[in-house]
Design an enzyme around this catalytic site. Structure first.
Site, PDB file in Angstrom:
ATOM      1  N   CYS A  36       0.804  -1.228   0.000  1.00  0.00           N
ATOM      2  CA  CYS A  36       0.000   0.000   0.000  1.00  0.00           C
ATOM      3  C   CYS A  36       0.834   1.272   0.000  1.00  0.00           C
ATOM      4  CB  CYS A  36      -0.899   0.010   1.224  1.00  0.00           C
ATOM      5  SG  CYS A  36       0.090  -0.008   2.728  1.00  0.00           S
ATOM      6  N   ASP A  47       2.432   2.499   2.623  1.00  0.00           N
ATOM      7  CA  ASP A  47       2.488   3.132   3.940  1.00  0.00           C
ATOM      8  C   ASP A  47       3.872   2.942   4.576  1.00  0.00           C
ATOM      9  OD1 ASP A  47      -0.070   3.929   3.621  1.00  0.00           O
ATOM     10  OD2 ASP A  47      -0.964   2.339   4.823  1.00  0.00           O
ATOM     11  N   CYS A  77      -2.579   3.017   7.812  1.00  0.00           N
ATOM     12  CA  CYS A  77      -3.963   2.763   8.190  1.00  0.00           C
ATOM     13  C   CYS A  77      -4.080   2.462   9.690  1.00  0.00           C
ATOM     14  CB  CYS A  77      -4.477   1.578   7.390  1.00  0.00           C
ATOM     15  SG  CYS A  77      -3.668   0.063   7.897  1.00  0.00           S
ATOM     16  N   CYS A 135      -0.625  -5.281   6.790  1.00  0.00           N
ATOM     17  CA  CYS A 135      -0.321  -4.070   7.555  1.00  0.00           C
ATOM     18  C   CYS A 135       0.564  -4.401   8.753  1.00  0.00           C
ATOM     19  CB  CYS A 135      -1.597  -3.420   8.055  1.00  0.00           C
ATOM     20  SG  CYS A 135      -2.845  -3.231   6.774  1.00  0.00           S
TER      21      CYS A 135
HETATM   22 FE1  FES Z   1      -1.101   0.276   4.447  1.00  0.00          FE
HETATM   23 FE2  FES Z   1      -2.448  -0.934   6.277  1.00  0.00          FE
HETATM   24  S1  FES Z   1      -3.203  -0.292   4.383  1.00  0.00           S
HETATM   25  S2  FES Z   1      -0.356  -0.494   6.297  1.00  0.00           S
END
Ligand code: FES
Length: 126
Positions: free
Chosen positions: A33, A35, A59, A103
């Site tokens: 994602c 992140d 998230c 995640c």
């Molecule tokens: Fe990116 Fe959870 S959606 S760490």
């Protein structure tokens, strides 16, 4: 659905922030994602983690796992902390929904990188 523990650590994270004079810093990105999680550790002469903080751009599950990994390592030696796995963090949160398991991969990996950074810095001082 998220467990109560996930929601609690997401809504009320205890370890958010950064440590200006950290002994080790680890950053891990999630390729799924995009992140990012960063973990800061303070370590004493006996190689024990005395403080740990995180900053996560991600998230709710990523924030909850960041906070949980901090709770799990405080007071542990770096060798003990290295034994914490991503799965153990997810388990401590009473599980994550299957589509959110990726995640949880950030937490222990970022911690392990912070420990590697600490070891590298220490080796340079020796
Ligand atoms: Fe990116 Fe959870 S959606 S760490």
């Amino acid at each position: 659905m998220y467990s109560e523990k996930v929601m609690d650590h997401f809504m009320n994270p205890r370890n958010v922030g950064e440590i200006a004079d950290a002994d080790g810093v680890g950053t891990e990105g999630n390729p799924v994602c995009g992140d990012i999680m960063r973990i800061y550790i303070k370590v004493d002469e006996a190689d024990r983690i005395t403080d740990v903080k995180f900053k996560t751009f991600g998230c709710g599950a990523a924030i909850a796992t960041s906070d949980m990994v901090c709770e799990m390592v405080i007071g542990k030696t770096i060798d003990e902390a290295l034994q914490i796995t991503n799965a153990a963090v997810a388990e401590a949160l009473e599980g994550l929904p299957p589509n959110k398991m990726h995640c949880s991969n950030l937490a222990a990996d970022a911690l392990h990188k912070a420990i590697a950074d600490y070891k590298e810095r220490k080796a340079k001082q020796a």
